[in-house]
Design a protein around this motif. Structure first.
Motif, PDB file in Angstrom:
ATOM      1  N   GLU A 169      -5.134  -1.803   8.544  1.00  0.00           N
ATOM      2  CA  GLU A 169      -6.241  -1.204   8.355  1.00  0.00           C
ATOM      3  C   GLU A 169      -6.712  -0.519   7.208  1.00  0.00           C
ATOM      4  OE1 GLU A 169      -9.645   0.400  11.647  1.00  0.00           O
ATOM      5  OE2 GLU A 169      -7.531   0.767  12.192  1.00  0.00           O
ATOM      6  N   ARG A 170      -5.564   0.445   6.992  1.00  0.00           N
ATOM      7  CA  ARG A 170      -5.973   1.313   6.075  1.00  0.00           C
ATOM      8  C   ARG A 170      -5.982   0.615   4.691  1.00  0.00           C
ATOM      9  NH1 ARG A 170      -2.188   6.836   7.910  1.00  0.00           N
ATOM     10  NH2 ARG A 170      -3.957   7.270   9.540  1.00  0.00           N
ATOM     11  N   GLY A 171      -5.025  -0.470   4.588  1.00  0.00           N
ATOM     12  CA  GLY A 171      -4.925  -0.990   3.391  1.00  0.00           C
ATOM     13  C   GLY A 171      -6.186  -1.762   3.107  1.00  0.00           C
ATOM     14  N   ALA A 172      -6.887  -2.301   4.044  1.00  0.00           N
ATOM     15  CA  ALA A 172      -8.127  -3.045   4.078  1.00  0.00           C
ATOM     16  C   ALA A 172      -9.327  -2.020   3.613  1.00  0.00           C
ATOM     17  CB  ALA A 172      -8.571  -3.682   5.364  1.00  0.00           C
ATOM     18  N   ASN A 173      -9.369  -0.935   4.044  1.00  0.00           N
ATOM     19  CA  ASN A 173     -10.131   0.331   3.769  1.00  0.00           C
ATOM     20  C   ASN A 173     -10.049   0.764   2.512  1.00  0.00           C
ATOM     21  OD1 ASN A 173     -11.497   0.148   6.435  1.00  0.00           O
ATOM     22  ND2 ASN A 173     -10.130   1.805   7.148  1.00  0.00           N
ATOM     23  N   ALA A 174      -8.691   0.834   2.082  1.00  0.00           N
ATOM     24  CA  ALA A 174      -8.351   1.326   0.695  1.00  0.00           C
ATOM     25  C   ALA A 174      -8.783   0.231  -0.692  1.00  0.00           C
ATOM     26  CB  ALA A 174      -7.031   1.614   0.462  1.00  0.00           C
ATOM     27  N   PHE A 187      -7.376   3.055  -6.686  1.00  0.00           N
ATOM     28  CA  PHE A 187      -6.326   2.117  -6.877  1.00  0.00           C
ATOM     29  C   PHE A 187      -5.189   2.558  -6.508  1.00  0.00           C
ATOM     30  CE2 PHE A 187      -9.905  -0.013  -8.535  1.00  0.00           C
ATOM     31  CZ  PHE A 187      -9.470  -1.524  -8.423  1.00  0.00           C
ATOM     32  N   HIS A 188      -4.622   3.860  -6.983  1.00  0.00           N
ATOM     33  CA  HIS A 188      -3.331   4.313  -6.531  1.00  0.00           C
ATOM     34  C   HIS A 188      -3.197   4.186  -5.083  1.00  0.00           C
ATOM     35  CE1 HIS A 188       0.473   6.348  -6.428  1.00  0.00           C
ATOM     36  NE2 HIS A 188      -0.161   7.528  -6.017  1.00  0.00           N
ATOM     37  N   GLU A 189      -4.132   4.857  -4.148  1.00  0.00           N
ATOM     38  CA  GLU A 189      -4.212   4.818  -2.904  1.00  0.00           C
ATOM     39  C   GLU A 189      -4.034   3.217  -2.306  1.00  0.00           C
ATOM     40  OE1 GLU A 189      -4.224   6.622   0.924  1.00  0.00           O
ATOM     41  OE2 GLU A 189      -4.086   7.241  -1.241  1.00  0.00           O
ATOM     42  N   TRP A 190      -4.714   2.492  -2.845  1.00  0.00           N
ATOM     43  CA  TRP A 190      -4.696   1.118  -2.152  1.00  0.00           C
ATOM     44  C   TRP A 190      -3.234   0.502  -2.524  1.00  0.00           C
ATOM     45  CZ3 TRP A 190      -6.958  -3.848  -4.730  1.00  0.00           C
ATOM     46  CH2 TRP A 190      -6.635  -5.064  -3.687  1.00  0.00           C
ATOM     47  N   TYR A 196       3.397  -0.662   1.711  1.00  0.00           N
ATOM     48  CA  TYR A 196       3.948  -0.461   3.075  1.00  0.00           C
ATOM     49  C   TYR A 196       3.714  -1.704   3.667  1.00  0.00           C
ATOM     50  CZ  TYR A 196       3.894   4.621   2.418  1.00  0.00           C
ATOM     51  OH  TYR A 196       4.372   6.039   2.108  1.00  0.00           O
ATOM     52  N   LEU A 197       2.551  -2.422   3.603  1.00  0.00           N
ATOM     53  CA  LEU A 197       2.263  -3.751   4.199  1.00  0.00           C
ATOM     54  C   LEU A 197       3.275  -4.719   3.740  1.00  0.00           C
ATOM     55  CD1 LEU A 197       0.769  -5.345   6.322  1.00  0.00           C
ATOM     56  CD2 LEU A 197      -0.855  -6.089   4.256  1.00  0.00           C
ATOM     57  N   TRP A 198       3.722  -4.608   2.383  1.00  0.00           N
ATOM     58  CA  TRP A 198       4.744  -5.504   1.878  1.00  0.00           C
ATOM     59  C   TRP A 198       6.130  -5.233   2.502  1.00  0.00           C
ATOM     60  CZ3 TRP A 198       7.481  -3.855  -3.353  1.00  0.00           C
ATOM     61  CH2 TRP A 198       8.739  -4.862  -3.614  1.00  0.00           C
ATOM     62  N   HIS A 199       6.335  -4.120   2.491  1.00  0.00           N
ATOM     63  CA  HIS A 199       7.826  -3.720   3.335  1.00  0.00           C
ATOM     64  C   HIS A 199       7.824  -4.012   4.756  1.00  0.00           C
ATOM     65  CE1 HIS A 199       9.073  -2.319  -0.368  1.00  0.00           C
ATOM     66  NE2 HIS A 199       8.389  -0.985  -0.320  1.00  0.00           N
ATOM     67  N   HIS A 200       6.594  -4.017   5.479  1.00  0.00           N
ATOM     68  CA  HIS A 200       6.789  -4.376   6.569  1.00  0.00           C
ATOM     69  C   HIS A 200       6.767  -5.798   6.986  1.00  0.00           C
ATOM     70  CE1 HIS A 200       4.486  -0.429   8.238  1.00  0.00           C
ATOM     71  NE2 HIS A 200       5.692  -0.287   7.858  1.00  0.00           N
ATOM     72  N   SER A 201       6.358  -6.721   5.869  1.00  0.00           N
ATOM     73  CA  SER A 201       6.365  -8.008   5.962  1.00  0.00           C
ATOM     74  C   SER A 201       7.790  -8.591   5.628  1.00  0.00           C
ATOM     75  CB  SER A 201       5.639  -8.886   5.046  1.00  0.00           C
ATOM     76  OG  SER A 201       5.668  -8.354   3.728  1.00  0.00           O
ATOM     77  N   GLU A 202       8.734  -7.804   4.774  1.00  0.00           N
ATOM     78  CA  GLU A 202      10.094  -7.807   4.487  1.00  0.00           C
ATOM     79  C   GLU A 202      10.926  -7.584   5.956  1.00  0.00           C
ATOM     80  OE1 GLU A 202      11.668  -6.673   0.416  1.00  0.00           O
ATOM     81  OE2 GLU A 202      10.351  -5.084   1.254  1.00  0.00           O
ATOM     82  N   GLU A 280      -8.523 -10.802   7.588  1.00  0.00           N
ATOM     83  CA  GLU A 280      -8.717 -10.584   8.985  1.00  0.00           C
ATOM     84  C   GLU A 280      -9.091  -9.208   9.322  1.00  0.00           C
ATOM     85  OE1 GLU A 280      -5.674 -12.741  11.932  1.00  0.00           O
ATOM     86  OE2 GLU A 280      -4.478 -12.140   9.990  1.00  0.00           O
ATOM     87  N   LYS A 281      -9.675  -9.262  10.598  1.00  0.00           N
ATOM     88  CA  LYS A 281     -10.088  -7.679  11.177  1.00  0.00           C
ATOM     89  C   LYS A 281      -8.730  -7.279  11.615  1.00  0.00           C
ATOM     90  CE  LYS A 281     -14.339  -7.710  10.659  1.00  0.00           C
ATOM     91  NZ  LYS A 281     -15.271  -6.838   9.803  1.00  0.00           N
ATOM     92  N   PRO A 282      -8.675  -5.709  11.376  1.00  0.00           N
ATOM     93  CA  PRO A 282      -7.424  -5.307  11.762  1.00  0.00           C
ATOM     94  C   PRO A 282      -6.882  -5.556  13.158  1.00  0.00           C
ATOM     95  CG  PRO A 282      -8.602  -3.816  10.643  1.00  0.00           C
ATOM     96  CD  PRO A 282      -9.483  -4.750  10.758  1.00  0.00           C
TER      97      PRO A 282
END
Length: 298
Positions: A169-174, A187-190, A196-202, A280-282
């Motif tokens: 959700e924070r990624g989508a908002n960013a 852009f740094h915040e995004w 973080y989402l990338w590492h979670h997918s790992e 998607e919606k979060p």
């Protein structure tokens, strides 16, 4: 083992194992790798440790989570002066490869030489203070000894779902904020949220390997776009908004123009890539992840 949750282990065993392996890998880099390679590797692993903590944030409790996150964040910041200069040098090489044929042969040489000289100075100063050989080693060893403070007691992988949803959700908002108010900070915040989402997918590879390998690859690509853009912005700040020693004003104007052109290209690619990843919606994303976990975990 690797940076992923293994189905044959409980959640608490997985978290302790992965954290221990990442910290040990940092110590190995310090012993065996060239210093600038080691710094880059350690910075990446510290971010992976923070992503791991974020995944079980709700299980840990906010107080413990913040303590762990701040510890690794601050340790990474101590490495930033050396790593940023290496990133500047690497970004100059990328610009040279992309635009070098259209400029005079030695356009980038003086810029790179100046950055290398500064990096050598900063690195030598840290080495004289035993930063790498003593301070960093002690901090990493201390982190490894305190792994029992990672209060993950549940063996139910479903406790990661709130953390997954929050990062998504924070990624989508960013993403929305970055293009509504485009500047280096947004852009740094995004970029941070996408990583973080990338590492979670790992970490979730074992839930459905075919799907999550593809997802990891696509988010990695987004993180690369945003990471390269971030490096360009840092280089631009370093070169254009400081007292950097240019040959003349034309060289300064040209490097700024090249950085802007390449940044625009990366941000255009990132916008489409991000729209697909955050389509998607979060809540829907969380529910989909929940179904995958229920079907193919224990």
């Amino acid at each position: 083992m690797s940076y992923k949750l293994e189905k044959q282990q409980s959640l608490d065993e997985n978290i302790t194992r992965i954290a221990s392996e990442e910290i040990e890998a940092c110590l190995t880099s310090l012993k065996k790798a060239e210093i600038h390679e080691a710094v880059h590797d350690i910075r990446k692993r510290l971010k992976k440790l923070r992503a791991l903590a974020r995944l079980v944030r709700d299980e840990m409790g906010e107080k413990k989570y913040k303590k762990i996150n701040v510890y690794f964040r601050d340790l990474g910041r101590e490495l930033a002066p050396v790593r940023d200069l290496t990133a500047h040098i690497e970004t100059v090489d990328i610009l040279k490869e992309r635009y070098g044929d259209h400029l005079y042969v030695k356009f980038f040489n003086s810029i790179k030489e100046e950055l290398e000289k500064e990096r050598d100075t900063v690195t030598n100063e840290l080495q004289e203070k035993d930063f790498f050989s003593q301070h960093l080693v002690e901090e990493l060893q201390n982190a490894k000894e305190k792994l029992e403070e990672w209060p993950v007691k549940s063996s139910d992988i479903a406790v990661i779902l709130p953390g997954l949803k929050r990062v998504y959700e924070r990624g989508a908002n960013a993403l929305e904020e970055a293009y509504a108010n485009p500047n280096p900070a947004t852009f740094h915040e995004w970029r941070k949220r996408a990583k973080y989402l990338w590492h979670h997918s790992e970490l979730l590879q074992d839930v459905w390997p075919e799907l999550f390998k593809t997802l990891e690859s696509e988010i990695h690509l987004l993180a690369d776009y945003l990471g390269d853009d971030h490096d360009l912005m840092l280089l631009d700040e370093k070169l254009v908004n400081s007292d950097f020693n240019f040959k003349d004003d034309k060289q300064k104007e040209m490097i700024h123009a090249l950085i802007k052109e390449y940044s625009d290209h990366l941000r255009t690619n990132a916008e489409l890539q991000g729209a697909l990843i955050y389509a998607e919606k979060p809540k829907a994303f969380k529910n989909r992840m929940k179904k995958y976990i229920r079907i193919n975990w224990n």
